[in-house]
Structures are given as C-alpha cells and as structure tokens.
Design a protein around this motif. Structure first.
Motif, mmCIF file in Angstrom:
data_model
loop_
_atom_site.group_PDB
_atom_site.id
_atom_site.type_symbol
_atom_site.label_atom_id
_atom_site.label_comp_id
_atom_site.label_asym_id
_atom_site.label_seq_id
_atom_site.Cartn_x
_atom_site.Cartn_y
_atom_site.Cartn_z
ATOM 1 N N VAL A 139 0.836 -1.238 0.068
ATOM 2 C CA VAL A 139 -0.018 0.092 0.033
ATOM 3 C C VAL A 139 0.966 1.195 0.134
ATOM 4 N N ASN A 158 -5.537 0.828 -3.702
ATOM 5 C CA ASN A 158 -5.276 0.499 -2.239
ATOM 6 C C ASN A 158 -6.011 -0.647 -1.538
ATOM 7 N N THR A 168 0.448 1.563 -3.521
ATOM 8 C CA THR A 168 -0.480 2.818 -3.712
ATOM 9 C C THR A 168 0.063 3.998 -3.772
#
Lengths: 430, 366
Positions: A185, A240, A207
C-alpha cells in the motif's frame, strides 16, 4: 562374499542411512534449533543461515545484544511463515547492535521484521514479501524498525505489505538507501522520526510511493529534519488494499507519489516522481491527510482528550519549512482516486485531473508571519511540474497556481552519519 | 591378606557408602537454588519437591499459593510454589509484585487432566528465579513418564485432548512459551519481573496441609514477608468467578488486571496503546471506554475498545474470542477461547452506561 566386502556394503549402507536422515531433518527442528541459538546468543555471535527455504509456525525472537543474523542471500535463504500459528511477527528483535542480512522473510501473519527499541541497527539485503501479492489480509508492515537509534536499512526489498513495505517510526539518526518497495500500500513510511536520510530508493506499483509525516497519539513526537533525494517514485497506482482497520492508511489515495504531512524541516531534491495518477507530490496538514471519520473518532475518544489533548503541543499538525528543488516531477494526476472524498471534490473542480504538486496551503494563524508563503514551502527548479495551492483553509476560494510565488530557498539540511555506516556517507551532498 | 582383612575392608567400604548415601539424602532434603548460569538441566536438581505423584509435594520451605484471580492458560490446572533462601524475606508492596530477595524461586506447574481417570498430567514447570543479575525464566518440560522435567529453552507444543467435568471436550495444541517469549509478558521497561504474587492477588485463604490460613499472614508468620500493613489496608482483588467476592465490575476488572495489565500498563509491552488495565487505574477511559485503537491490529470493522452496552461492538471481546495469530489477545499463552472469561467481560460491558460519540455512533444513523 569375503568378510571385507560385507564390511564395505555395511559401510555404504550406513553412509546412505546417515545422509538420508540428515536430509530429512524435520522443519520444526530447524525452527527450534535456530530459536535456541538466538536465545543462547552472546554479543559478537554471527548466526549463519544456510541456503534453503525453511518453515516457521511461530515468531522467531531475539533479545540478546550484539548479534548478527546472516543468510546466503535474499533469494537463497528464505524463512517462510506461511500458515503461522503463534505470534504475529516473523522475526521480532528487541536488542541493540543488531545486524540482519541476506535473508528473506515471507508470508508472516503480521509484520515481517520488527525491530523495537534498538541502537545501532543494520538491515541489509533483506526481502520481506507476501507471495500472493496485494491482499488486505497480508501483514501490515514488511520491514518495521520502531523506536530505534542509529538505523541503517539498505539494499532491501519489500513487497505486498497491507500498510508499508519499509517503515521507520519514532526513530533517530536513520539512513534508508537503495531499497526497492513495490506492490505494497505504501512504499516507504518515515513516521515521527528525526534526522533521517532516504536516498536512491525505488518505489513503484505501490498505492503510494513515500510518506514523510508525523502522527499524534504516539509516544515519540516531533519528527523533523528529513532529506529525501535521488529516489525513484514512479507509477504507484496499485489500488489501495489496506483493510479499514489499519486506520488512516485506508484513505491513502491510489496513485500518490510522495506525501509530506504535519512535519517541518524537510528537503526533497533530485528525485524522479512520475506518473502517479492522483498526485505526484502532496503537501498537507494532518487534517487534510486523515479522513473525517478517523479525526472525529480520535477527537471524541476520552483518552485522546486526556492523554493526547488537542492542545498538546507535542503534536503539530502543520507542515512548514519544506524545500523542494531540482526534482523531475511529471505525468501526475491523470486519473485521481475518486474513492477518497477530498480528492474527488478537488478533481471534479479541476475538470477530472490534478496537477503534479498539490499543497493545501494551511498555515498556523499563530505564526504571524507575513506574506503569501507563511509555511515556507519552497519550490524551485522542478522542471515543468504543475502546481496548485488549493487553499483548503479558505474553502478553495483563493487557489494559487503560480509556483513562482513559492520560489523561496531554505538552507540545505545536514547529512545524517551513522557510527555503523560504511561508505557512501557523503552521498547526496551537493 | 587374611580373609578377616578382606572382611574389614569390605565393611569399611559399606559403611562409607552408607554414610555417603545418607549425606546425599540429607543434601537432597534442602532446596538448592542456582542464582547464576549454567542452570541445571533437570528440575529435580532444585529439590523443590519431595514427590510429584499423585500431587506435587513441596520440600521444606516451599510454600504453595494461589491467586484470587489467576491468568487464564488454556484451562490448565496450575500449581504455584514459592521458596526463599533461609533467613531472607520479601518486602511487601501495595501495588506491584513484592520485592523478593536474590535466590527466590517461584515455581508454576501447568497440568491437564490427561491421565488415568482424569488424573493430572504435568506438562511444564516454569521457574522464575531471582538470580544475581535479575530475574530469569526457566521452562522445565515434564517427560512422558512424569519422572522429571528438563530445561528446554524452546519447548515443543503439546497436543492436549481432555473432557472437562461438564462433559465438554477440549482438543487443541498447547503452545509452551520459549525463554524469549516469557519476557513478552514479564518485561516491564526491559526488566523481567514476576506478575502474579501481588498483595491484592495473594490476599486470600489457602487450604494448607495444616489448615486454612490467609496467605499474606502465613508468609509473614513464616518470615517470608516483611512490612505487612494492618489488615484493613491490605488490598484485595475479587475472584473473577465468585459473585460473592465482588461486584460484576470488580470481578471483570480483576480479570483484566491479571490477564491483560502486565502488558497494558505504562512501561509494559503494550503501554504505547494508552490502555491501562491495572486494577489501580480507576478511570474507565484508560481501560478503553470509547477509545479507538491508535495502533495497527486486526480489529475487523470495529472502532472502539469498549462500547457500553454492546459487547459485540467492542474490540476487547472480538480479540478475546479469537485464536488467530493477528487477532487474539493475549497474543501468547492462549490457544483456546476462555468462554467463561468472555461471558464475564461481556456482561460487564453490557452493564456499562452511556454511549460512544464519534463517527461510529450508530444511534445517529436512521
């Protein structure tokens, strides 16, 4: 057959038997003997790990100071925690003068490598990975040193963490260099830490690439003096996948190159920050970065009010004294993450795309500094990067697009040097 | 040499052997404390017990004790003993563990009714020894034939299968903490300390071989405890499963005190969470009332540690009901759910008045 021949046959059979019994060593035996070795370890010991993939079903822990754990390479010595039954971490270290190198830690229930409260720590050529790739049930952190002093993390690889691949929290005197973080992430989280250099790192397919910030509600506050240079933060557009239970990270917009939040004394230079679809560089106040739900929850919590009261000056939500220069920042904001309300509203107002650099423009009214740039966020020589101060405090009534209004300059920050760091200590000096 | 001479020599040897053997037994009768490494490989070398079947028989100076509200350990039976070097004593403390002298041995034996007709089978005896350099934790694992226990720094898990008095079957793998893991619970600011023997937990009667007596009084009477204050000022923790011993809140908080507070207190391993489960912490907000967690843990979709009236929305219950590595609390030493403990805490949370504000306040939703 002669008697000698019988002896020969017997010898060969015995040899075969011995060899086969060695090869069939049960996996628990390796886990057990390694844990025993770590419990009995004394300062100066080097614990050598052979080549191979070894299975562990519980946390491997070390509390003795002065120990080195050394594998044969991060693709050759693999500690696999798939199906872990006991403990959340893979390797848990509560010791000083510790080095771990040339080893991989895979598929842990929680964090891969946790190092807590140690001084003089080296993490070198270590890979942490969740082999199934991005998944909300993966552990939160890959490499997770917290409350450390004199910390070096270099030439390591982190993949698949549901929060951050490489995290540094509440630490002092830190060098993070030449690492690769992907499919996490967050690529790198540099949190509540002071005197930190992050350079020559790669973050891609996360992410978000790299966060430099302070959070409240942690014992160590006042992270500052962070330099990030010669990093490649490119194409961090993996959706995400953090579970909501992990808190603010759940709201990190997919496609964030770098974010700088609630911190002062930061220098960002010579980086390539490119093709991150929400924004390449996001400079924000704590309240802009953290979702409304989390903020309300935190504010409503009686314990927050008592222990970490909003007027507690240990936490400063403002960002200031940030120098951003000589970076190659381009191709950002082409497809902003509409899942996050703030981003959605902003992108809608701007016709669906966002500039390379976004600044919320929130400054502390008590600073009383004059001029348009009270926060001393200084931008210069960042190529053709597009910019917007979206005036979050003024309901976006006075946005500023002209980056020249932020063309100030700040004195360069000093380099971090570590007692245990060899070579390259001068890297990044201009 | 004459035949008579031979007899004489043989007689001398026999007598010497007999004396040696006698001395050996005499030595064996006294507890042997080891206060620095290397520690003996066998539990028997400490001479804490004179027999261990059908029950552990304490040696001279070894006193059995138990606690008002103990730590839950997978429904195991636990047998606790304390020994101190002759002429030494512990210093009474009102709140934390007593200050024990160097040489103190605290022995806790874990057993399950796995034997013939539900007789206890000894699994492990954990020694906490106040050594020269501080407390050390030594896990001794009993052999299958129950002859002796061996020091194992990394003990193997033990499969456990038994049926309790209510007829409920238990079938699980009992994980014995290794020597490092002992510190996960016993360390406070990196110093290893005993957890159980506190005044409030010891302040109860124990059925000794020579009759029942309050444990604090007995320790004091035998010279093991000094500084014991007047009866009225001695704290006393409720027994978690005895409604006669305290209110619902007192019993629930006693349970949290001895099951959670060793980590969840300032300076403890989980001090950073801001939650303080010590019985001496009287502010419920610090015990998690409407508190959102500030660190990463697997909490499902729940937002608060304790939601008054709603155990099903409380992270505390969620984590006590789990045995998954990332979720379960305590993270070590619990491989099955303590149903009765969860019931107690659920009742307590149900009884709490008020409601939580903030984003998760369901009453605001239509």
């Amino acid at each position: 057959m002669k008697r000698a021949s019988w002896w020969a046959v017997c010898g060969v059979l015995a040899g075969v038997f011995l060899l086969s019994s060695c090869a069939r060593q049960a996996p628990e035996d390796f886990q057990k003997s390694l844990q025993e070795q770590l419990i009995n370890a004394k300062a100066g010991d080097i614990v050598n790990l052979p080549e191979g993939k070894f299975h562990f079903d519980r946390t491997l822990s070390l509390t003795a100071n002065g120990v080195t754990i050394r594998g044969k390479g991060m693709e050759k010595t693999i500690l696999s925690f798939a199906g872990q039954k006991t403990g959340a971490q893979g390797v848990l270290v509560k010791a000083s003068d510790f080095t771990i190198e040339d080893v991989a830690i895979e598929d842990t229930a929680g964090d891969g490598l946790t190092i807590q409260g140690g001084t003089n720590i080296i993490v070198r050529r270590v890979r942490t990975e969740w082999t199934r790739g991005p998944n909300s049930a993966n552990g939160p952190y890959g490499i997770y040193p917290v409350e450390c002093k004199n910390l070096l993390v270099e030439d390591s690889v982190a993949r698949g963490a549901a929060d951050a691949g490489v995290y540094v929290g509440q630490s002092e005197n830190v060098i993070i260099r030449r690492n690769r973080s992907e499919f996490n992430v967050d690529g790198y989280e540099l949190e509540n830490s002071e005197n930190l250099d992050a350079y020559e790192n790669v973050a891609t397919h996360n992410t978000g690439g790299m966060g430099i910030f302070n959070l409240p509600n942690l014992p160590k506050q006042g992270g500052r003096h962070v330099r990030a240079f010669n990093n490649q933060l490119i194409d961090n557009n993996t959706s995400n996948f953090a579970p909501k239970s992990l808190g603010p990270i759940y709201y990190l917009p997919t496609g964030t190159g770098m974010y700088v939040m609630a911190i002062r004394d930061v220098e960002i230079f010579n980086n390539n920050i490119q093709n991150n679809n929400t924004v390449n560089l996001y400079i924000i106040n704590y309240k802009t970065g953290v979702d409304e739900d989390s903020l309300r929850d935190t504010a409503a919590s009686p314990i927050t009010q008592q222990v970490f009261a909003p007027e507690d000056k240990r936490f400063d939500p403002f960002v200031r004294d940030v120098s951003i220069h000589d970076n190659d920042i381009s191709g950002g904001g082409q497809s902003p993450d509409n899942r996050v309300t703030g981003v959605k509203v902003l992108a809608a107002a701007l016709g669906g795309k966002l500039p390379d650099i976004l600044y919320d423009g929130i400054v502390d009214p008590t600073w009383g500094r004059g001029g348009a740039n009270q926060g001393q966020v200084c931008l210069s020589a960042n190529g053709a990067a597009t910019f917007l101060n979206f005036d979050a405090a003024g309901q976006m009534k006075h946005p500023v697009q002209d980056v020249k209004q932020y063309g100030c300059s700040l004195a360069p920050l000093t380099a971090v040097s570590l007692p245990q760091s060899t070579g390259n200590t001068a890297a990044g000096q201009k | 040499m004459s035949r008579r001479g031979w007899w004489l020599i043989a007689g001398c040897v026999l007598v010497s052997l007999a004396i040696l053997a006698g001395c050996g037994r005499l030595w064996q009768r006294e507890v042997q404390a080891y206060i620095e490494a290397p520690f003996p490989a066998k539990l028997s070398a400490w001479h804490l017990f004179t027999a261990h079947s059908p029950a552990l028989q304490p040696n001279r100076g070894v006193i059995p004790y138990d606690l008002n509200t103990p730590l839950f350990s997978d429904y195991s039976d636990k047998f606790r003993f304390v020994w101190m070097p002759p002429g030494t004593s512990a210093r009474y403390a009102d709140d934390g563990p007593f200050e024990f002298p160097v040489g103190t041995v605290l022995a806790k034996t874990f057993a399950f009714p796995l034997g013939v007709q539900g007789a206890d089978k000894l699994i492990e005896t954990r020694l906490l020894v106040h050594a020269k350099t501080g407390w050390v934790a030594l896990p001794y694992i009993w052999d299958n034939r129950q002859n002796d226990a061996t020091l194992q720094l990394v003990p193997d898990p033990v499969p456990v299968k038994w049926t309790d008095r209510a007829g409920k079957p238990h079938d699980f793998t009992y994980v014995i903490p290794n020597a490092n893991e002992c510190r996960e619970c016993h360390d406070n600011q990196k110093v290893l300390l005993p957890i159980g023997p506190k005044a409030r937990n010891l302040n109860k009667d124990y059925a000794y071989a020579d009759g029942a007596e309050n444990q604090l009084v007995r320790w004091n009477r035998l010279g093991y405890l000094q500084g014991l204050p007047a009866v009225s000022t001695r704290p006393i923790a409720a027994k978690w499963n005895d409604p006669g011993s305290g209110s619902l809140a007192q019993r629930a908080r006693a349970y949290l005190d001895n099951n959670c507070a060793h980590c969840h207190q300032p300076g403890g391993q989980a001090g950073y969470t801001g939650v303080d489960f010590r019985l001496t912490q009287t502010d419920l907000a610090h015990q998690g009332l409407c508190k959102s967690p500030n660190s990463a843990g697997e909490v499902g979709a729940l937002r608060h540690d304790l939601v008054p009236g709603h155990p099903d929305e409380s992270i505390l219950i969620y984590r006590l009901e789990s045995t998954a590595p990332k979720v379960s609390m305590p993270p070590l030493g619990r491989d099955v759910v303590h149903e009765e403990g969860v019931d107690l805490l659920s009742q307590w949370i149900t009884s709490l008045p008020g409601r939580c504000g903030g984003a998760s306040d369901r009453t605001r939703l239509p």
